[in-house]
Design an enzyme around this catalytic site. Structure first.
Site, mmCIF file in Angstrom:
data_model
loop_
_atom_site.group_PDB
_atom_site.id
_atom_site.type_symbol
_atom_site.label_atom_id
_atom_site.label_comp_id
_atom_site.label_asym_id
_atom_site.label_seq_id
_atom_site.Cartn_x
_atom_site.Cartn_y
_atom_site.Cartn_z
ATOM 1 N N GLY A 81 30.918 -1.248 11.807
ATOM 2 C CA GLY A 81 31.937 -1.394 12.395
ATOM 3 C C GLY A 81 32.727 -2.410 11.151
ATOM 4 O O GLY A 81 33.945 -1.750 11.094
ATOM 5 N N CYS A 82 31.942 -3.443 10.660
ATOM 6 C CA CYS A 82 32.715 -3.949 9.726
ATOM 7 C C CYS A 82 32.463 -3.699 8.721
ATOM 8 O O CYS A 82 33.399 -3.792 7.462
ATOM 9 C CB CYS A 82 31.698 -5.126 10.332
ATOM 10 S SG CYS A 82 31.602 -6.188 11.230
#
Length: 156
Positions: free
Chosen positions: A47-48
Site C-alpha cells: 500500500g505504501c
C-alpha cells in the site's frame, strides 16, 4: 488513546527530520510554499509503495501548482534511501522513528484494522498553506488513488 486531529485553520506543527540521505528537512524552511505532508506506515509495503508511486507519478502536476511533497514514516534513513532508489521516488522521504511528528499531526493512534482496534500509523495527508496553517486534512485515507484525489483538490 484520544486521537488529535488537525483540521483546516490549525497551525501546522513544526518539524525537522532526517531525510533518506541523512540531511535535515524542516517545515520552517518551506514557509511561504504550499506543502503536502503525507504519513505512511512503512516503506516497501504494497500500500505504501502504491501511494508513494502515485505521488511520484503526479509530482509534475503538483509541482506546477506550486506544491512540495514530503513523505514521512518511522523508517530509518537507509531504508528510505533504498525505497526511494528502488521506486524512483522524486520527492523527500523523512524519518520519524519515535513517531513524534506523527503524533503531533494525529497520524499515530488508535485505528481499526480488519475489525480489530490497534495502535499504529494512521495514513493521513495534510496540505499546508504558505502561512504554515493546515489548508486541507485527509484522515484515514486509502492508499490507492489518494494522490489523484489530492491533486484534484489542489489544482481545482
Amino acid at each position: 488513546m484520544t486521537e488529535q486531529r488537525l483540521e483546516p485553520g490549525d497551525e501546522a506543527p513544526e518539524f525537522s527530520l532526517p531525510d533518506a540521505d541523512g540531511g535535515t528537512v524542516s517545515l520552517s524552511a518551506l514557509r511561504g510554499q504550499q506543502v503536502i505532508v503525507y504519513f505512511y506506515p512503512a516503506a516497501m509495503t504494497p500500500g505504501c509503495t502504491k501511494e508513494a508511486c502515485d505521488f511520484r507519478d503526479n509530482l509534475g502536476a503538483l509541482s506546477r501548482s506550486g506544491l512540495t511533497v514530503l513523505g514521512i514514516s518511522h523508517d530509518a534513513p537507509g531504508k528510505l534511501a533504498t525505497f526511494r532508489d528502488k521506486e524512483g521516488l522524486n520527492f523527500p522521504l523523512l524519518s520519524d522513528p519515535a513517531y513524534e511528528v506523527h503524533k503531533a499531526y494525529g497520524a499515530y493512534g488508535e485505528k481499526t484494522l480488519y475489525g480489530k482496534k490497534t495502535v499504529g500509523v494512521i495514513r493521513s495527508t495534510f496540505l499546508i498553506g504558505p502561512d504554515s496553517k493546515i489548508a486541507r486534512a485527509w484522515h484515514h485515507v486509502r492508499a490507492d488513488g489518494h494522490a489523484e484525489k489530492v491533486l484534484a483538490v489542489v489544482v481545482a
